[in-house]
Write a protein that holds these residues in place. Structure first.
Motif, mmCIF file in Angstrom:
data_model
loop_
_atom_site.group_PDB
_atom_site.id
_atom_site.type_symbol
_atom_site.label_atom_id
_atom_site.label_comp_id
_atom_site.label_asym_id
_atom_site.label_seq_id
_atom_site.Cartn_x
_atom_site.Cartn_y
_atom_site.Cartn_z
ATOM 1 N N SER A 196 0.859 -1.165 0.000
ATOM 2 C CA SER A 196 0.000 0.000 0.000
ATOM 3 C C SER A 196 0.900 1.220 0.000
ATOM 4 O O SER A 196 2.130 1.098 0.098
ATOM 5 C CB SER A 196 -0.922 -0.004 1.224
ATOM 6 O OG SER A 196 -1.759 1.118 1.248
ATOM 7 N N GLU A 197 0.329 2.403 -0.108
ATOM 8 C CA GLU A 197 1.123 3.633 -0.122
ATOM 9 C C GLU A 197 1.911 3.769 1.170
ATOM 10 O O GLU A 197 1.358 3.910 2.262
ATOM 11 C CB GLU A 197 0.217 4.851 -0.292
ATOM 12 C CG GLU A 197 0.939 6.157 -0.187
ATOM 13 C CD GLU A 197 0.979 6.897 -1.524
ATOM 14 O OE1 GLU A 197 1.817 7.800 -1.623
ATOM 15 O OE2 GLU A 197 0.202 6.591 -2.419
ATOM 16 N N GLY A 198 3.242 3.702 1.067
ATOM 17 C CA GLY A 198 4.100 3.847 2.235
ATOM 18 C C GLY A 198 3.997 2.724 3.236
ATOM 19 O O GLY A 198 4.381 2.883 4.394
ATOM 20 N N LEU A 199 3.521 1.550 2.819
ATOM 21 C CA LEU A 199 3.321 0.459 3.766
ATOM 22 C C LEU A 199 3.500 -0.875 3.053
ATOM 23 O O LEU A 199 3.050 -1.062 1.921
ATOM 24 C CB LEU A 199 1.934 0.551 4.392
ATOM 25 C CG LEU A 199 1.595 -0.399 5.540
ATOM 26 C CD1 LEU A 199 0.650 0.283 6.511
ATOM 27 C CD2 LEU A 199 0.942 -1.667 5.010
ATOM 28 N N TRP A 213 4.579 -12.370 11.413
ATOM 29 C CA TRP A 213 4.014 -11.315 10.583
ATOM 30 C C TRP A 213 4.780 -10.016 10.774
ATOM 31 O O TRP A 213 5.474 -9.830 11.778
ATOM 32 C CB TRP A 213 2.526 -11.106 10.879
ATOM 33 C CG TRP A 213 2.205 -10.688 12.293
ATOM 34 C CD1 TRP A 213 1.932 -11.515 13.347
ATOM 35 C CD2 TRP A 213 2.127 -9.353 12.801
ATOM 36 N NE1 TRP A 213 1.692 -10.776 14.477
ATOM 37 C CE2 TRP A 213 1.794 -9.445 14.172
ATOM 38 C CE3 TRP A 213 2.280 -8.087 12.223
ATOM 39 C CZ2 TRP A 213 1.644 -8.316 14.977
ATOM 40 C CZ3 TRP A 213 2.129 -6.963 13.020
ATOM 41 C CH2 TRP A 213 1.808 -7.084 14.384
ATOM 42 N N PHE A 214 4.662 -9.149 9.793
ATOM 43 C CA PHE A 214 5.383 -7.879 9.849
ATOM 44 C C PHE A 214 4.551 -6.786 9.188
ATOM 45 O O PHE A 214 3.640 -7.057 8.390
ATOM 46 C CB PHE A 214 6.742 -7.987 9.145
ATOM 47 C CG PHE A 214 6.630 -8.231 7.662
ATOM 48 C CD1 PHE A 214 6.568 -7.175 6.764
ATOM 49 C CD2 PHE A 214 6.584 -9.520 7.165
ATOM 50 C CE1 PHE A 214 6.455 -7.394 5.406
ATOM 51 C CE2 PHE A 214 6.468 -9.762 5.795
ATOM 52 C CZ PHE A 214 6.404 -8.693 4.912
ATOM 53 N N LEU A 215 4.874 -5.569 9.534
ATOM 54 C CA LEU A 215 4.298 -4.398 8.902
ATOM 55 C C LEU A 215 5.372 -3.321 8.879
ATOM 56 O O LEU A 215 5.807 -2.849 9.930
ATOM 57 C CB LEU A 215 3.055 -3.908 9.648
ATOM 58 C CG LEU A 215 2.309 -2.736 8.999
ATOM 59 C CD1 LEU A 215 0.813 -2.868 9.232
ATOM 60 C CD2 LEU A 215 2.797 -1.400 9.552
ATOM 61 N N ALA A 216 5.838 -2.976 7.680
ATOM 62 C CA ALA A 216 6.827 -1.911 7.520
ATOM 63 C C ALA A 216 6.113 -0.656 7.054
ATOM 64 O O ALA A 216 5.361 -0.695 6.073
ATOM 65 C CB ALA A 216 7.891 -2.330 6.508
ATOM 66 N N ASN A 217 6.320 0.421 7.766
ATOM 67 C CA ASN A 217 5.587 1.658 7.488
ATOM 68 C C ASN A 217 6.520 2.854 7.481
ATOM 69 O O ASN A 217 7.603 2.822 8.079
ATOM 70 C CB ASN A 217 4.510 1.882 8.563
ATOM 71 C CG ASN A 217 5.119 2.044 9.948
ATOM 72 O OD1 ASN A 217 5.541 1.056 10.557
ATOM 73 N ND2 ASN A 217 5.194 3.268 10.461
#
Length: 424
Positions: A196-199, A213-217
């Motif tokens: 997604s935008e910036g994510l 799990w991961f989330l890079a923002n």
């Protein structure tokens, strides 16, 4: 170790009991480099917290050389991404597998390094090859050593002493966690990713009951308040950052074990400094994140740390002096480490659409990602994941006899020649 000067003298001291530190200790013992290898770990016990890590083929080649691959391969399934096979491994299990190979007392817990200085060895010149490294710990004790290896992470005391540049922020952060499903998660053994935008977010099953799990923002102000509070971090992810993500992803996130949840900025060392910086002084050097901290976008942090351990031990086992071994290790690792740091940074920046890039520039970055990066660039980066760092060869008998006073006894040879792609 309490009291002034209570640490004594050691052949080799490794600072940091993480993946790089424990792997290096195991590698040194397997080649017989030193009768006494000491690992200084600032925590009171083996670090049990932390999510899983991706182990690509290059990591498994190194684990085989270290003689611990059999402990892990049967526990974690291999599954294919579109370019390479990978296993997700519980970080705690990897640390325990390495620690089991070390004699009791090798790891000294609650031992925090606070300062480093040197002194000329008795009856020697001031040459760095004949200099004793003196370490002072937070409890006041002092340890003198012939070889110092900093495996003390991104904010390494040893790297700072060597003069390597401080790690820089890439403008992004990452939330990482392990989700627990006591009765089984039922997910396919595959890496799922959402952009997604910036994510950038995704998950990777570790076992039948665990999912990484991961989330890079792009770094946001809320991180400053929530980063130290797992409950706030989870709430920020589900109610804000990832609220527009598919329900299947949010379901994985909501199963998170709060004890293994982290939110931290993504740091890296300038690739040019990795390539040309002062990563060695005499018999002092660094490995793992202390040498080449990188963003996690290629999943190579742990794998390259394992490679470092094998290459460093092999270099020390074949060199005439520790300083020559350290120099050979750095010379061999510079180019590869710098390339992977740069590749990881580029991979993360492009896949997230560019950090804080909007409008026409943002559109162009997305076009670059979808039409060029995934088709042409990433496959080239993925080739680095098939790198084989080699085995841990034993010194020839005559060489070993000449070095026993400094290094110790050799161990048997390991052969990775049959460890091909099909066996991963």
């Amino acid at each position: 170790m309490a009291g002034d000067g209570g640490g004594g003298a050691q052949e080799v001291v490794i600072v940091g009991g993480g993946i790089a530190g424990l792997a290096t200790a195991v590698a040194l013992r397997r080649v017989g480099v030193a009768r006494g290898v000491v690992v200084l770990e600032r925590h009171p016990e083996l670090r049990a917290t932390g999510a899983a890590l991706s182990v690509f083929p290059n990591g498994w080649f190194a684990l085989r050389a270290l003689g611990v691959d059999h402990k892990l391969a049967s526990r974690y399934d291999t599954y294919d991404t579109y370019v390479v096979g990978v296993r997700a491994v519980d970080r705690k299990s990897l640390l325990e597998a390495l620690a089991e190979e070390l004699p009791p007392g090798t790891i000294r817990f609650s031992s925090k390094l606070v300062s480093i200085h040197t002194e000329a060895a008795a009856a020697s010149t001031s040459s760095s090859q004949t200099t004793t490294v003196v370490l002072r710990l937070s409890d006041g004790s002092v340890i003198r050593t012939k070889v110092l290896i900093g495996c003390d992470g991104v904010h390494s005391v040893v790297a700072r002493w060597l003069g390597l540049s401080e790690p820089a922020s890439c403008g992004r952060s990452a939330v990482r966690g392990l989700s627990v499903y006591p009765t089984g998660h039922g997910l396919k053994a595959e890496l799922r990713q959402f952009l997604s935008e910036g994510l950038r977010a995704g998950w990777m099953p570790v076992t039948r009951t665990l999912v990484y799990w991961f989330l890079a923002n792009n770094t946001v102000p809320a991180e400053a308040e929530a980063a130290g509070d797992p409950a706030k971090t989870l709430r920020e992810v589900t109610e804000n950052l990832a609220r527009h993500m598919p329900s299947e992803y949010l379901d994985v996130v909501r199963h998170a074990d709060l004890g293994n949840l982290s939110w931290s900025p993504l740091l890296y060392r300038n690739p040019l400094d990795v390539l040309t910086g002062n990563a060695a002084w005499g018999s002092v050097t660094v490995a793992g994140d202390a040498y080449h901290p990188m963003t996690p976008d290629m999943g190579q942090g742990g794998c390259t740390a394992l490679e470092d351990a094998v290459v460093l031990a092999r270099a020390l086992s074949t060199a005439a002096t520790p300083a020559e071994g350290v120099a050979a290790y750095v010379a061999e690792r510079r180019r590869r480490a710098a390339w992977i740091v740069a590749g990881a940074y580029l991979s993360g920046w492009v896949q997230q659409g560019g950090t804080n890039v909007h409008g026409v520039r943002g559109y162009m970055v997305k076009l670059l990602r979808d039409r060029v990066f995934y088709r042409f660039v990433y496959p080239r980066l993925a080739d680095t994941m098939w790198y084989n760092c080699g085995d841990l060869k034993v010194q020839r008998k005559k060489e070993a006899q000449n070095r026993n006073v400094m290094y110790g006894e050799p161990t048997k040879k390991l052969d990775c020649s049959t460890f091909h792609r099909s066996s991963l």
